[in-house]
Design a protein around this motif. Sequence first.
Motif, PDB file in Angstrom:
ATOM      1  N   SER A   3       0.824  -1.204   0.000  1.00 12.62           N
ATOM      2  CA  SER A   3       0.000   0.000   0.000  1.00 12.62           C
ATOM      3  C   SER A   3       0.866   1.265   0.000  1.00 12.62           C
ATOM      4  N   GLU A   6       1.922   1.827  -3.533  1.00  6.52           N
ATOM      5  CA  GLU A   6       0.812   2.318  -4.349  1.00  6.52           C
ATOM      6  C   GLU A   6       0.505   3.781  -4.046  1.00  6.52           C
ATOM      7  N   ARG A   7       0.547   4.162  -2.765  1.00  7.47           N
ATOM      8  CA  ARG A   7       0.251   5.548  -2.404  1.00  7.47           C
ATOM      9  C   ARG A   7       1.397   6.489  -2.773  1.00  7.47           C
TER      10      ARG A   7
END
Length: 178
Positions: A3, A6-7
């Motif tokens: 995550s 992705e961020r």
Amino acid sequence: MRSLRERYGASPLHLLLVLCSFALTLYAGVRLLRGDAVAVILWFAGAAVLHDLVLLPLYAVADRAAQAVFRRRGPGCGTRRGINFVRIPAMLSGLLLLVWWPLITGPPAGYEGGTGLGGGDVFRERWLLITAGLFTVSAVCLLIGGSRRRSPLARAASEHGSRSEAGPGSEAGPGSSP
């Protein structure tokens, strides 16, 4: 971990390196501004204005002029490829000029006594020699690269010539026997 990637858009190592570079910049800024903060801020603002309003348009015009020169040479001369053989040595020479400007334009008073190095035009001469060397190496690389690549017309003519030497109706390919 997925995550974060992705961020953020890159690996955690990249984020760590960016944060470390910001910390180093902050440390250098604090140390630099400890003296005369107003003069340093004025210098940075002046440098930004000088770059954006004067230097950027100047080297954009110079780049356009160089592209026009390469474009006039003809369509098969590799405008995009050839222009980099001018851009790279010019950029390196400009960077050296920027870094060593005070010494290239003339060492300050007391330089020779303080460092034991000779003053005068030695730095200007060396910068000019390095600049000439950069452009010479770039020109040699351009010539070597240009001689390795032949134009499509020359390649087609040489292939046509080798086929006609083999004779009409004969196969001169791999695996054929004479």
